[in-house]
Design an enzyme around this catalytic site. Sequence first.
Site, short mmCIF file in Angstrom:
data_model
loop_
_atom_site.label_atom_id
_atom_site.label_comp_id
_atom_site.label_asym_id
_atom_site.label_seq_id
_atom_site.Cartn_x
_atom_site.Cartn_y
_atom_site.Cartn_z
N HIS A 66 3.84 -2.13 3.13
CA HIS A 66 3.89 -0.80 2.52
C HIS A 66 5.18 -0.67 1.73
O HIS A 66 6.27 -0.82 2.32
CB HIS A 66 3.78 0.28 3.60
CG HIS A 66 2.47 0.21 4.33
ND1 HIS A 66 2.24 -0.69 5.35
CD2 HIS A 66 1.30 0.89 4.15
CE1 HIS A 66 0.99 -0.55 5.79
NE2 HIS A 66 0.40 0.40 5.07
N HIS A 68 -5.16 9.31 0.82
CA HIS A 68 -5.23 8.54 2.07
C HIS A 68 -6.18 9.11 3.09
O HIS A 68 -5.92 9.12 4.30
CB HIS A 68 -3.82 8.40 2.68
CG HIS A 68 -3.61 7.05 3.32
ND1 HIS A 68 -3.92 6.79 4.62
CD2 HIS A 68 -3.13 5.88 2.82
CE1 HIS A 68 -3.63 5.52 4.90
NE2 HIS A 68 -3.16 4.95 3.82
N ASP A 77 0.81 -1.22 0.00
CA ASP A 77 0.00 0.00 0.00
C ASP A 77 0.85 1.28 0.00
O ASP A 77 2.02 1.26 0.36
CB ASP A 77 -0.89 0.03 1.26
CG ASP A 77 -2.03 -0.98 1.17
OD1 ASP A 77 -2.01 -1.82 0.26
OD2 ASP A 77 -2.92 -0.92 2.03
N ASP A 78 0.19 2.36 -0.37
CA ASP A 78 0.68 3.74 -0.21
C ASP A 78 1.70 4.19 -1.25
O ASP A 78 2.14 5.34 -1.21
CB ASP A 78 1.26 4.00 1.20
CG ASP A 78 0.22 3.83 2.30
OD1 ASP A 78 -0.94 3.51 1.97
OD2 ASP A 78 0.57 4.01 3.48
N HIS A 112 -6.12 2.95 -3.81
CA HIS A 112 -6.02 3.12 -2.35
C HIS A 112 -6.37 4.56 -1.97
O HIS A 112 -5.83 5.09 -1.01
CB HIS A 112 -4.59 2.76 -1.91
CG HIS A 112 -4.40 2.64 -0.42
ND1 HIS A 112 -5.30 2.02 0.41
CD2 HIS A 112 -3.40 3.07 0.39
CE1 HIS A 112 -4.86 2.07 1.66
NE2 HIS A 112 -3.70 2.71 1.69
#
Length: 514
Positions: free
Chosen positions: A460, A373, A318-319, A369
Amino acid sequence: MIRKILAMMLAVISLSWVLSGCDLIQQTFNSDASPTVSPAEMDQQTWTNAMQTKQVPTLDGVKYGDIIDWEQNCLIYAVYPEVTGKETITSEMQGYVQNKVDSFKTEVSQGKGQTESGGKPELSITYEPYELKDAVVSFKVTTFADSGVSKTDNYITTFVYNLNTQVKMSLDNVFNGNMDYLTRISDLVRNKLNANSVLQSNLDQSLFESGTAPQKENFQNFVVGDHEVIFYFNQYQIAPAAAGSFEVSLSFDDLEDVLWSDIYDPEAAAAAAASASAAAAAEAALPDFLKSEAGDMKAFTLDGIDPLNDKVVALTFDDGPNPSTTREILKALKKHDALATFFVLGERVEEYPKILREIYESGNEIGNHSYDHKDFKQISDEDIETEIDKTNQAIYETVGARPILVRPPYGNITDDIADLIGRPCVLWTVDPEDWKYKDEDIDYNNVMEYVGDGDIVLMHDIYEASADAAVRVIEELTDRGYKLVTISQMIQIAEARGQDVGLIVRDLRTTTKD
Ligand code: ZN
């Protein structure tokens, strides 16, 4: 990629249309209190508007440019194709049309400024595009010119281009010169024309024979379509003028042994058709929520995976994307013939489009995603949609397809939010909390302690420690005989195993560390 979406014949502009249009406008104009405009100016505006809103046939990847000109002494409507990313083709087509326009104007300026019937001289140039695979694009260009100087002209010219090299193709680039292709074409064309009633009722045998004789100059006007070559015969070529022009379509099947194999290869065509139908069958077998619409990424198939007997793990990152750390993970995945899923942030896609392309081109899966955020439980429905849409758009602009999977930031999701998003909202089953420790050994141990068959691991790819740990996890899991799969594959595997897929994609953090 160019796909044919619309091919429409265009009517040649006729002066009578302009005149009848003008009557109508004059009535309308007199009935309201608009400022006085001379009829000539109104005609011009009406005509120009009509020309500007004419429908031009097009393909995906082919836009058009136009030259619309109401001059004191003539009317000009000319369109030319603009092929996206193919500057050479576009500028050659534009140059051809501009040349025609210029010489028409010159010719008109030498005459009386009137056609034989007393109207305004006019020029119309329109085109129809054709495409073969992603390899060849063709244009049939129709010109109508009534300059009032020479006789009225109405003819077709054609342009065939190799889309990769942007070089114009001749008969010899399409047909195999080692074969007597001209005799084949001539025979087939004559056969078809023998059944043409217009030609037969105007038949001039010697004109017909000379105009269709197996010589290159008789077959210069052609386009290459999806499964056919179309030949055009202008007025006078094969029949007396009154019969007009003709077109004859010959199918690839009738020409297969005289076409170059890169134009048409029956075996390759059959293989392509078979693989297309296999892909369609695989798509049809997917659960509804993994089906894709036009412009969407496709769910991965279970090719080579035995859902009941293979041990599988889905790694997710993620991210990102993030230049150095994402690349390190991609390298390890490739080395071990493994796949993973990257849930990316829209704002980072905009910052690092090249890394996103590398993820996509390396055959890994991409998910959404959010844009920056935000916690979906803390923002309005409208803002959630914006977060999803902006990210999809950024991804679409970078790789040409939208993801079908979503991972909500912080894993915060409710049934209502999931319904609003309308796409699988993917959570995880193993969470090493790498964002907190940022320690390679701890991250690695936290994954390996909990991971097992059917797990979805959350990491991540923006931290160096996470990437280093991931490299070791990838190596260790493949050594232990796990297949590393993507999320869309894991969803299908879970379904095949009779698990509740809704749990995987909503909330299944059974082994999340405290
Ligand atoms: Zn996140």
